[in-house]
Design a protein around this motif. Structure first.
Motif, PDB file in Angstrom:
ATOM      1  N   PHE A  36       0.834  -1.203   0.000  1.00  9.96           N
ATOM      2  CA  PHE A  36       0.000   0.000   0.000  1.00  9.96           C
ATOM      3  C   PHE A  36       0.869   1.254   0.000  1.00  9.96           C
ATOM      4  N   ALA A  37       1.923   1.240   0.806  1.00 10.32           N
ATOM      5  CA  ALA A  37       2.774   2.424   0.946  1.00 10.32           C
ATOM      6  C   ALA A  37       3.530   2.742  -0.336  1.00 10.32           C
ATOM      7  N   THR A  38       4.003   1.718  -1.037  1.00  9.80           N
ATOM      8  CA  THR A  38       4.770   1.983  -2.258  1.00  9.80           C
ATOM      9  C   THR A  38       3.884   2.403  -3.416  1.00  9.80           C
ATOM     10  N   ILE A  39       2.630   1.945  -3.398  1.00  9.87           N
ATOM     11  CA  ILE A  39       1.712   2.276  -4.489  1.00  9.87           C
ATOM     12  C   ILE A  39       1.027   3.627  -4.269  1.00  9.87           C
ATOM     13  N   ALA A  40       0.880   4.058  -3.019  1.00 10.60           N
ATOM     14  CA  ALA A  40       0.153   5.296  -2.716  1.00 10.60           C
ATOM     15  C   ALA A  40       0.636   6.497  -3.534  1.00 10.60           C
ATOM     16  N   PRO A  41       1.964   6.722  -3.685  1.00  7.22           N
ATOM     17  CA  PRO A  41       2.393   7.880  -4.489  1.00  7.22           C
ATOM     18  C   PRO A  41       1.909   7.821  -5.929  1.00  7.22           C
ATOM     19  N   TYR A  42       1.848   6.605  -6.491  1.00  7.40           N
ATOM     20  CA  TYR A  42       1.358   6.461  -7.867  1.00  7.40           C
ATOM     21  C   TYR A  42      -0.139   6.775  -7.946  1.00  7.40           C
ATOM     22  N   THR A  43      -0.874   6.410  -6.902  1.00  6.78           N
ATOM     23  CA  THR A  43      -2.302   6.704  -6.862  1.00  6.78           C
ATOM     24  C   THR A  43      -2.533   8.209  -6.898  1.00  6.78           C
ATOM     25  N   ILE A  44      -1.769   8.938  -6.084  1.00  4.94           N
ATOM     26  CA  ILE A  44      -1.878  10.399  -6.060  1.00  4.94           C
ATOM     27  C   ILE A  44      -1.489  10.986  -7.410  1.00  4.94           C
ATOM     28  N   GLU A  45      -0.393  10.478  -7.981  1.00  4.00           N
ATOM     29  CA  GLU A  45       0.082  10.977  -9.275  1.00  4.00           C
ATOM     30  C   GLU A  45      -0.963  10.771 -10.365  1.00  4.00           C
ATOM     31  N   GLU A  46      -1.604   9.605 -10.374  1.00  3.71           N
ATOM     32  CA  GLU A  46      -2.611   9.332 -11.400  1.00  3.71           C
ATOM     33  C   GLU A  46      -3.815  10.258 -11.263  1.00  3.71           C
ATOM     34  N   ALA A  47      -4.189  10.581 -10.021  1.00  5.08           N
ATOM     35  CA  ALA A  47      -5.304  11.510  -9.823  1.00  5.08           C
ATOM     36  C   ALA A  47      -4.974  12.882 -10.402  1.00  5.08           C
ATOM     37  N   GLU A  49      -2.903  13.414 -12.861  1.00  6.59           N
ATOM     38  CA  GLU A  49      -2.862  13.307 -14.324  1.00  6.59           C
ATOM     39  C   GLU A  49      -4.279  13.328 -14.908  1.00  6.59           C
ATOM     40  N   VAL A  50      -5.241  12.807 -14.169  1.00  6.32           N
ATOM     41  CA  VAL A  50      -6.646  12.943 -14.575  1.00  6.32           C
ATOM     42  C   VAL A  50      -7.031  14.420 -14.605  1.00  6.32           C
ATOM     43  N   ALA A  51      -6.674  15.136 -13.533  1.00  3.37           N
ATOM     44  CA  ALA A  51      -6.994  16.563 -13.457  1.00  3.37           C
ATOM     45  C   ALA A  51      -6.306  17.341 -14.579  1.00  3.37           C
ATOM     46  N   ASP A  52      -5.083  16.947 -14.914  1.00  5.24           N
ATOM     47  CA  ASP A  52      -4.351  17.618 -15.987  1.00  5.24           C
ATOM     48  C   ASP A  52      -5.040  17.416 -17.335  1.00  5.24           C
ATOM     49  N   ALA A  53      -5.490  16.201 -17.606  1.00  8.78           N
ATOM     50  CA  ALA A  53      -6.192  15.928 -18.871  1.00  8.78           C
ATOM     51  C   ALA A  53      -7.472  16.745 -18.962  1.00  8.78           C
ATOM     52  N   ILE A  54      -8.163  16.892 -17.826  1.00  6.81           N
ATOM     53  CA  ILE A  54      -9.383  17.700 -17.808  1.00  6.81           C
ATOM     54  C   ILE A  54      -9.059  19.164 -18.078  1.00  6.81           C
ATOM     55  N   ALA A  55      -7.986  19.660 -17.438  1.00  7.00           N
ATOM     56  CA  ALA A  55      -7.596  21.063 -17.617  1.00  7.00           C
ATOM     57  C   ALA A  55      -7.229  21.349 -19.072  1.00  7.00           C
ATOM     58  N   GLU A  65      -6.044   8.255 -18.690  1.00  4.20           N
ATOM     59  CA  GLU A  65      -5.712   8.545 -17.294  1.00  4.20           C
ATOM     60  C   GLU A  65      -6.750   7.979 -16.334  1.00  4.20           C
ATOM     61  N   LEU A  66      -8.007   7.988 -16.728  1.00 12.12           N
ATOM     62  CA  LEU A  66      -9.033   7.372 -15.876  1.00 12.12           C
ATOM     63  C   LEU A  66      -8.799   5.866 -15.764  1.00 12.12           C
ATOM     64  N   GLY A  67      -8.319   5.260 -16.845  1.00 13.54           N
ATOM     65  CA  GLY A  67      -7.967   3.848 -16.783  1.00 13.54           C
ATOM     66  C   GLY A  67      -6.835   3.601 -15.803  1.00 13.54           C
TER      67      GLY A  67
END
Length: 258
Positions: A36-47, A49-55, A65-67
């Motif tokens: 969980f700890a090692t994956i958490a930063p990627y989870t935040i990063e992907e969120a 990147e979703v916001a960036d695509a929307i912007a 990015e939603l995928g």
């Protein structure tokens, strides 16, 4: 609302892929050892990147990015299931229950709804937890500007708030003075934090999301700097010459947006 044909199968396929990747004997050497700890930063990063695509209003990128973000949910759920904590069905059922519970005017008997009712229900849910503070549940992992605004909004609901923008505006001047008087690094760090917190408070009173405002400032800076660094001899210019280029780029870009 009717579920589109194939939706369940698509999610099942992703779950199956993740189970295979996580297999300790035959899976991927990277995926199978994550936590969980090692994956958490990627989870935040992907969120983000979703916001960036929307912007950027890039729907093709948004699909991708939603995928990636959906993969993060399945990844965490798979690790949780392996450890005997919960499964993906628990995650999905949990959010379904929450959405129905927080929209009683849609799924229940309440006559009136909206965001106000949503907040009341959330407050009732928080009151059932051990942490009774008005600040309970404000995630530590939020970006600092966003978390500051959320802490301030929570505190404001208790009446702990300035009546208008003049309060935080005066606080900014006060914090600037205190910052200028500091000589030690730790003291400057604390006073800079107080100054930023006051700026967030002013933004909140002006109905401006500070995180969105800073993203826009970043975007403008990047666009203008990219423009001026293309000028011949840029790296050998004096600061005054660079500033003149900056003023011209600012004016040109303002004209192009007019």
């Amino acid at each position: 609302m009717e579920i589109a044909v194939g939706t369940s199968f698509s999610l099942d396929r992703l779950v199956s892929i993740m189970k295979r990747l996580r297999d300790p004997s035959t899976g991927c050497e990277w995926d199978s050892v994550q936590t969980f700890a090692t994956i958490a930063p990627y989870t935040i990063e992907e969120a983000y990147e979703v916001a960036d695509a929307i912007a950027r209003n890039d729907m093709g990128a948004l699909v991708d990015e939603l995928g990636d973000l959906q993969l993060q949910v399945v990844f965490h759920a798979q690790m949780a299931e392996e450890a005997g904590h919960f499964a993906l069905d628990d995650v999905i059922n949990g959010i379904c229950d929450k959405m129905e519970r927080r929209h009683p005017h849609i799924f229940g008997d309440a006559e009136n709804g909206g965001h106000h009712l949503w907040e009341i229900i959330k407050a009732e849910e928080r009151s059932a937890s051990e942490d009774k503070s008005a600040l309970a549940g404000v995630a530590l992992a939020l970006p600092a500007l966003e978390r500051a605004a959320k802490l301030q909004r929570r505190a404001a609901r208790t009446g702990f708030d300035w009546p208008d923008a003049s309060g935080p505006r005066a606080k900014i001047d006060e914090e600037l003075e205190e910052l200028e008087l500091e000589t030690e690094h730790q003291g400057m760090l604390e006073e800079m934090g107080d100054l930023l917190f006051a700026v967030v408070n002013l933004a909140r009173k002006l109905n401006i999301e500070p995180e969105a405002a800073l993203r826009e400032a970043n975007r403008k800076f990047e666009r203008r700097f990219r423009a001026i660094e293309q000028e011949p001899g840029f790296s050998d210019m004096t600061l005054g010459e660079m500033e003149e280029l900056w003023r011209r780029a600012k004016a040109d870009q303002a004209d192009s947006l007019a």
